[in-house]
Design a protein around this motif. Structure first.
Motif, PDB file in Angstrom:
ATOM      1  N   GLY A  33       2.198   8.578  -2.772  1.00 21.47           N
ATOM      2  CA  GLY A  33       3.560   8.234  -2.353  1.00 21.47           C
ATOM      3  C   GLY A  33       4.167   9.172  -1.334  1.00 21.47           C
ATOM      4  N   MET A  34       5.375   9.651  -1.672  1.00 19.68           N
ATOM      5  CA  MET A  34       6.166  10.498  -0.772  1.00 19.68           C
ATOM      6  C   MET A  34       5.607  11.918  -0.677  1.00 19.68           C
ATOM      7  N   VAL A  46     -15.738   1.254   4.191  1.00 15.22           N
ATOM      8  CA  VAL A  46     -16.382   0.927   2.914  1.00 15.22           C
ATOM      9  C   VAL A  46     -15.897  -0.446   2.465  1.00 15.22           C
ATOM     10  N   ASN A  48       3.442  12.851   8.996  1.00 16.08           N
ATOM     11  CA  ASN A  48       4.439  12.918   7.913  1.00 16.08           C
ATOM     12  C   ASN A  48       5.422  14.081   8.138  1.00 16.08           C
ATOM     13  N   ALA A  49       6.338  14.253   7.194  1.00 12.25           N
ATOM     14  CA  ALA A  49       7.422  15.220   7.423  1.00 12.25           C
ATOM     15  C   ALA A  49       6.966  16.669   7.243  1.00 12.25           C
ATOM     16  N   GLY A  93       2.072  13.177  -0.868  1.00  8.04           N
ATOM     17  CA  GLY A  93       0.621  13.380  -0.830  1.00  8.04           C
ATOM     18  C   GLY A  93       0.195  14.728  -0.275  1.00  8.04           C
ATOM     19  N   GLN A 148       6.348  18.545   4.819  1.00  4.52           N
ATOM     20  CA  GLN A 148       6.933  19.379   3.761  1.00  4.52           C
ATOM     21  C   GLN A 148       5.947  19.640   2.628  1.00  4.52           C
ATOM     22  N   ALA A 198      -1.816   7.931   6.572  1.00  9.38           N
ATOM     23  CA  ALA A 198      -0.454   8.356   6.213  1.00  9.38           C
ATOM     24  C   ALA A 198      -0.261   9.845   6.429  1.00  9.38           C
ATOM     25  N   SER A 199      -1.374  10.566   6.534  1.00 13.35           N
ATOM     26  CA  SER A 199      -1.275  12.027   6.653  1.00 13.35           C
ATOM     27  C   SER A 199      -0.960  12.475   8.083  1.00 13.35           C
ATOM     28  N   ASP A 224     -14.809   7.800   6.332  1.00 10.87           N
ATOM     29  CA  ASP A 224     -13.514   7.208   6.708  1.00 10.87           C
ATOM     30  C   ASP A 224     -13.730   6.099   7.727  1.00 10.87           C
ATOM     31  N   ALA A 225     -12.882   5.085   7.620  1.00 10.25           N
ATOM     32  CA  ALA A 225     -12.947   3.973   8.566  1.00 10.25           C
ATOM     33  C   ALA A 225     -12.516   4.425   9.959  1.00 10.25           C
ATOM     34  N   THR A 274       1.920  17.480  -0.423  1.00 10.17           N
ATOM     35  CA  THR A 274       2.273  18.477  -1.435  1.00 10.17           C
ATOM     36  C   THR A 274       1.275  18.470  -2.595  1.00 10.17           C
TER      37      THR A 274
HETATM   38  C1  LIG Z   1       7.267   9.145   7.053  1.00  7.25           C
HETATM   39  C2  LIG Z   1       6.487   9.886   5.989  1.00  7.25           C
HETATM   40  C3  LIG Z   1       6.850  11.180   5.652  1.00  7.25           C
HETATM   41  C4  LIG Z   1       6.158  11.873   4.666  1.00  7.25           C
HETATM   42  N1  LIG Z   1       6.488  13.164   4.406  1.00  7.25           N
HETATM   43  C5  LIG Z   1       5.800  13.866   3.477  1.00  7.25           C
HETATM   44  C6  LIG Z   1       6.106  15.222   3.241  1.00  7.25           C
HETATM   45  O1  LIG Z   1       6.943  15.806   3.911  1.00  7.25           O
HETATM   46  N2  LIG Z   1       5.432  15.876   2.266  1.00  7.25           N
HETATM   47  C7  LIG Z   1       4.467  15.266   1.530  1.00  7.25           C
HETATM   48  O2  LIG Z   1       3.925  15.898   0.631  1.00  7.25           O
HETATM   49  N3  LIG Z   1       4.128  13.985   1.763  1.00  7.25           N
HETATM   50  C8  LIG Z   1       4.765  13.265   2.710  1.00  7.25           C
HETATM   51  N4  LIG Z   1       4.463  11.964   2.957  1.00  7.25           N
HETATM   52  C9  LIG Z   1       3.442  11.324   2.123  1.00  7.25           C
HETATM   53  C10 LIG Z   1       2.042  11.682   2.536  1.00  7.25           C
HETATM   54  O3  LIG Z   1       1.923  11.644   3.939  1.00  7.25           O
HETATM   55  C11 LIG Z   1       1.054  10.705   1.879  1.00  7.25           C
HETATM   56  O4  LIG Z   1       1.275  10.666   0.497  1.00  7.25           O
HETATM   57  C12 LIG Z   1      -0.367  11.175   2.115  1.00  7.25           C
HETATM   58  O5  LIG Z   1      -0.626  11.277   3.490  1.00  7.25           O
HETATM   59  C13 LIG Z   1      -1.374  10.236   1.479  1.00  7.25           C
HETATM   60  O6  LIG Z   1      -2.628  10.787   1.736  1.00  7.25           O
HETATM   61  P1  LIG Z   1      -3.945   9.997   1.435  1.00  7.25           P
HETATM   62  O7  LIG Z   1      -5.064  10.890   1.813  1.00  7.25           O
HETATM   63  O8  LIG Z   1      -3.893   9.423   0.067  1.00  7.25           O
HETATM   64  O9  LIG Z   1      -3.871   8.718   2.402  1.00  7.25           O
HETATM   65  P2  LIG Z   1      -4.161   8.626   3.964  1.00  7.25           P
HETATM   66  O10 LIG Z   1      -3.734   9.827   4.693  1.00  7.25           O
HETATM   67  O11 LIG Z   1      -3.622   7.320   4.411  1.00  7.25           O
HETATM   68  O12 LIG Z   1      -5.749   8.615   4.023  1.00  7.25           O
HETATM   69  C14 LIG Z   1      -6.489   7.520   3.555  1.00  7.25           C
HETATM   70  C15 LIG Z   1      -7.700   7.393   4.457  1.00  7.25           C
HETATM   71  O13 LIG Z   1      -8.572   6.411   3.886  1.00  7.25           O
HETATM   72  C16 LIG Z   1      -9.148   5.685   4.926  1.00  7.25           C
HETATM   73  N5  LIG Z   1      -9.589   4.400   4.370  1.00  7.25           N
HETATM   74  C17 LIG Z   1      -8.821   3.453   3.785  1.00  7.25           C
HETATM   75  N6  LIG Z   1      -9.601   2.423   3.371  1.00  7.25           N
HETATM   76  C18 LIG Z   1     -10.863   2.754   3.685  1.00  7.25           C
HETATM   77  C19 LIG Z   1     -12.116   2.099   3.526  1.00  7.25           C
HETATM   78  N7  LIG Z   1     -12.229   0.911   2.927  1.00  7.25           N
HETATM   79  N8  LIG Z   1     -13.234   2.711   3.993  1.00  7.25           N
HETATM   80  C20 LIG Z   1     -13.165   3.928   4.606  1.00  7.25           C
HETATM   81  N9  LIG Z   1     -11.998   4.588   4.782  1.00  7.25           N
HETATM   82  C21 LIG Z   1     -10.882   4.009   4.337  1.00  7.25           C
HETATM   83  C22 LIG Z   1      -8.042   5.552   5.954  1.00  7.25           C
HETATM   84  O14 LIG Z   1      -8.598   5.329   7.240  1.00  7.25           O
HETATM   85  C23 LIG Z   1      -7.354   6.895   5.845  1.00  7.25           C
HETATM   86  O15 LIG Z   1      -7.836   7.835   6.784  1.00  7.25           O
HETATM   87  C24 LIG Z   1       5.109  11.240   3.964  1.00  7.25           C
HETATM   88  C25 LIG Z   1       4.709   9.960   4.319  1.00  7.25           C
HETATM   89  C26 LIG Z   1       5.386   9.279   5.335  1.00  7.25           C
HETATM   90  C27 LIG Z   1       4.926   7.906   5.712  1.00  7.25           C
END
Ligand SMILES: Cc1cc2nc3c(=O)[nH]c(=O)nc-3n(C[C@H](O)[C@H](O)[C@H](O)COP(=O)(O)OP(=O)(O)OC[C@H]3O[C@@H](n4cnc5c(N)ncnc54)[C@H](O)[C@@H]3O)c2cc1C
Length: 404
Positions: free
Chosen positions: A384-385, A226, A44-45, A387, A47, A40-41, A31-32, A389
């Motif tokens: 999306g909304m 990366v 978040n809410a 992740g 849920q 985004a994690s 991870d960066a 879950t």
């Molecule tokens: C306000 C809000 C409320 C939400 N509520 C809910 C909820 O209640 N329930 C639910 O299920 N979901 C919810 N979500 C959605 C959920 O949070 C996201 O869908 C989820 O966190 C996405 O996870 P991810 O691991 O794909 O991305 P991220 O958590 O963003 O992780 C991606 C990681 O990749 C790393 N990265 C990116 N590019 C690179 C690179 N080139 N090299 C190395 N590392 C890199 C980043 O640093 C980051 O740590 C909500 C989102 C928001 C914004």
């Protein structure tokens, strides 16, 4: 067994690392950021919406679109972008909005959520990690009678496919969650989902990473960005970084959330993701705060008591990638939250303001597939909304793909 890199240590990447490590692979989690779960994690809410996987592109949203475009709904904002990917995303979003497509997308999301729920139950038993997981139940509060009546059709559909959702009067909802007696918003009725849960996604990322290092010898490479992938005859050979030597791998999973779009030259599938920015405010848990998760449908707010904290999350801003957050949007969120729950009326020194980008596809379904261009590279992006879950279900699907 293979040497597999997982790029991204959010809920999706860490969950993927877990399923792959359990299958016997040697995993390197990259991870960066300096620690897992900061994207985004992080705020978040919370849920775990096992029964509420509703796709964002829907007939209801399209009916509401004129109000959004005219800036009349503070919960949504669209920044128009002179970018062909934005236009294509928008058109594909509209194509996913008709009722039949909405339900097909929602069904697919619910199926994935069901896999996640099973996997999470097994994970919590196996790892005993602590992430404030709780079977809290959820109440969707409808402010107007017409909206509540319309929800009946959706509840019938969910019941028909095995989900327990119930239509409650305000009085019945207050029996389930007594704190609603002092809720200042209109409640024409509520949809109650007793089986929905919650948990702290950031704590999950940190605790599960530590467990994987301890129990499975996983390697972590944190604070490293990366910048691409090296191939030989179209087959992945190594992960490239800006500031260190490549690492050789047998295969890799890209789970970089909205960060994946910066790698879209090599991974064009990532162009289908747009950031939809959201905001949250977290305060120390006040006594008497609601224990059941609440969603205010009209205000698009989600409230959750997570461990010793109470959080409100909301707003959906379609913004350019990397645009950053807007400080004034925290004010919009606090005003909306404090108009219904007094807990948010006064800002305190321990309040935590957070904003993150939901990596959103036009269909709301995540992209879980092999890369078209690079053999040995797999994608697990675009949740999306939902992740949090969908993380473990997606992890299972991508691990099954790798296993062939
Ligand atoms: C306000 C809000 C409320 C939400 N509520 C809910 C909820 O209640 N329930 C639910 O299920 N979901 C919810 N979500 C959605 C959920 O949070 C996201 O869908 C989820 O966190 C996405 O996870 P991810 O691991 O794909 O991305 P991220 O958590 O963003 O992780 C991606 C990681 O990749 C790393 N990265 C990116 N590019 C690179 C690179 N080139 N090299 C190395 N590392 C890199 C980043 O640093 C980051 O740590 C909500 C989102 C928001 C914004």
């Amino acid at each position: 067994m293979a040497d597999i890199a997982v790029v991204g240590a959010g809920v999706v990447g860490v969950s993927t690392a877990y399923v792959l490590a359990r299958a016997g692979h040697h995993v390197t989690l990259i991870d960066a950021a300096a620690e897992p779960g900061t994207g985004a994690s992080a705020g978040n809410a919370a849920q775990l919406s096992w029964a509420y996987g509703d796709a964002m592109a829907s007939p209801a949203l399209i009916r509401h679109l004129p109000a959004i475009v005219l800036g009349r709904d503070p919960a949504f904002r669209i920044s128009w972008q002179a970018d062909p990917d934005f236009l294509i995303w928008g058109l594909r979003f509209l194509a996913n909005a008709p009722a039949a497509r909405w339900w097909a997308n929602t069904r697919a999301i619910l199926d994935l959520a069901a896999v996640s729920r099973q996997e999470l139950a097994a994970l919590l038993l196996e790892t005993e990690i602590s992430c404030d997981y709780r079977l809290a139940g959820k109440l969707h509060l409808y402010g107007d009678a017409a909206g509540f009546r319309a929800a009946q059709a959706m509840v019938d559909r969910k019941n028909a496919v095995g989900f327990d959702q119930r239509m409650l009067t305000r009085e019945a909802a207050e029996e389930v969650e007594p704190a609603l007696r002092r809720y200042q918003g209109e409640i024409a009725g509520a949809v109650y989902t007793p089986g929905d849960a919650l948990g702290d996604a950031a704590a999950y990322c940190r605790a599960l990473t530590a467990h994987l290092v301890r129990a499975y010898g996983m390697t972590t490479l944190l604070g490293r960005r990366v910048c691409g992938f090296s191939t030989v005859n179209g087959r992945l050979r190594a992960i490239r970084f800006l500031d260190r030597e490549d690492i050789a791998v047998d295969c890799a999973v890209l789970a970089a959330g909205t960060g994946a779009s910066l790698l879209s030259r090599e991974v064009p599938e990532a162009r289908a993701i747009r950031p939809v920015r959201g905001y949250s405010l977290t305060i120390p848990l006040p006594s008497g705060a609601p224990r059941v998760s609440l969603t205010d449908v009209k205000r698009k707010l989600a409230f959750a008591a997570i461990g010793n904290r109470f959080r409100v999350a909301g707003l959906a801003d379609i913004v350019p990638a990397g645009a950053g957050f807007e400080a004034s949007r925290f004010g919009v969120l606090r005003t909306a939250a404090s108009s219904v729950l007094q807990e948010f009326q006064v800002a305190g020194p321990d309040d935590i303001r957070w904003s993150g980008e939901r990596p959103t596809t036009p269909s709301s379904q995540p992209i879980i597939c092999s890369s078209r261009r690079i053999r040995g590279l797999y994608l697990n992006i675009g949740h999306g909304m939902l992740g949090w879950t969908l993380a473990l279900g997606s992890a299972r699907r991508v691990a099954d793909l790798i296993a062939g």
